[in-house]
Scaffold this active site. Structure first.
Site, PDB file in Angstrom:
ATOM      1  N   CYS A   1      63.219  16.712  55.917  1.00  0.00           N
ATOM      2  CA  CYS A   1      63.641  15.474  56.565  1.00  0.00           C
ATOM      3  C   CYS A   1      62.443  14.629  57.012  1.00  0.00           C
ATOM      4  O   CYS A   1      61.733  14.104  56.185  1.00  0.00           O
ATOM      5  CB  CYS A   1      64.615  15.758  57.711  1.00  0.00           C
ATOM      6  SG  CYS A   1      65.515  14.265  58.199  1.00  0.00           S
TER       7      CYS A   1
ATOM      8  N   HIS B   1      68.809  19.134  55.469  1.00  0.00           N
ATOM      9  CA  HIS B   1      68.363  20.104  56.475  1.00  0.00           C
ATOM     10  C   HIS B   1      68.783  21.520  56.103  1.00  0.00           C
ATOM     11  O   HIS B   1      69.742  22.066  56.670  1.00  0.00           O
ATOM     12  CB  HIS B   1      68.928  19.746  57.852  1.00  0.00           C
ATOM     13  CG  HIS B   1      68.175  18.654  58.535  1.00  0.00           C
ATOM     14  ND1 HIS B   1      67.120  18.888  59.388  1.00  0.00           N
ATOM     15  CD2 HIS B   1      68.304  17.308  58.445  1.00  0.00           C
ATOM     16  CE1 HIS B   1      66.640  17.736  59.821  1.00  0.00           C
ATOM     17  NE2 HIS B   1      67.336  16.759  59.270  1.00  0.00           N
TER      18      HIS B   1
ATOM     19  N   GLU C   1      67.589  24.231  56.928  1.00  0.00           N
ATOM     20  CA  GLU C   1      67.480  25.217  58.031  1.00  0.00           C
ATOM     21  C   GLU C   1      68.821  25.429  58.725  1.00  0.00           C
ATOM     22  O   GLU C   1      69.057  26.495  59.297  1.00  0.00           O
ATOM     23  CB  GLU C   1      66.367  24.806  59.018  1.00  0.00           C
ATOM     24  CG  GLU C   1      66.738  23.738  60.038  1.00  0.00           C
ATOM     25  CD  GLU C   1      66.726  22.327  59.457  1.00  0.00           C
ATOM     26  OE1 GLU C   1      66.548  22.175  58.236  1.00  0.00           O
ATOM     27  OE2 GLU C   1      66.913  21.375  60.242  1.00  0.00           O
TER      28      GLU C   1
END
Ligand code: MN
Length: 219
Positions: free
Chosen positions: A88, A193, A195
């Site tokens: 990002c 994202h 994660e």
């Protein structure tokens, strides 16, 4: 640093070491020397002064001290060929470090762009749009699919692509969603994202595993 990054790195057996924004040059250098790879995380907007533009009215919060620290770190890691995984904002800082520019606000500057800032309307781990992956890219090799669904928590994106970067995924509206370096070095940037997705979605977990492998010297 949100816990989601820490957990995703730990999932691969990696040890996350957080680098302080306010660290001295000497602290940054010492920490940099100890790490096997650099993960550039999400966060606030990059100050447009770093890519030679005035601030657009839709620009959100900027953190010039973090910009300067991350740009210095990125330039060094890029020069050394240290594995780099940019998420990002991390992808946006990477692009700026290599001479590229950003859309400061997609909804204001890119007619026809879909909604990409889906948080807080959607939970951060909700898949909200597809990305189409370039064949014969590292991203394609790592993920093993040519189209995946991702989450989307950004109101900015890459406009002009920085030097030495190749675009390897776009959303169906054309917005750049991933870039990578050329050659053998591990340099991967994604606009979504992973994660938040690494525990439940294989395509996101594979990105962290590939980064961890590169950090262990596997490239
Ligand atoms: Mn998106």
């Amino acid at each position: 640093m949100p816990d989601s990054y820490i957990r995703a790195v730990e999932l691969t057996g990696g040890v996350p070491l957080l680098i302080p924004v306010s660290g001295s040059i000497s602290t940054l250098g010492s920490l940099y020397d100890r790490v096997d790879g650099v993960l550039m995380a999400g966060g606030p907007d990059v100050d447009p002064i770093e890519y030679g533009q005035e601030r657009h009215p839709m620009l959100r919060k900027v953190t010039p001290s973090r910009d300067r620290m991350e740009l210095a770190l990125l330039e060094r890691a890029f020069r050394d060929g240290k594995p780099l995984f940019c998420i990002c904002r991390g992808l946006q800082v990477l692009n700026v470090a290599l001479g590229g520019t950003l859309w400061q606000d997609l909804s204001a500057q890119v007619p026809g762009a879909r909604k990409h800032d889906c948080h807080p309307d959607n939970p951060p781990d909700q898949l909200t749009h597809e990305v189409v992956i370039e064949p014969e890219s590292r991203l394609s090799t790592v993920v093993g699919e040519d189209e995946i669904a991702v989450n989307s928590l950004h109101h900015q994106a890459i406009d002009r692509v920085g030097d030495s970067l190749r675009v390897t995924a776009r959303a169906t509206d054309g917005i750049i969603e991933a870039v990578e370096g050329t050659g053998n070095r591990f340099l991967l940037g994604v606009q979504w994202h992973p994660e938040w997705l690494a525990h439940d979605h294989e395509s996101a977990r594979k990105l962290f595993v590939a980064f961890a492998d590169a950090c262990r010297g596997g490239r």
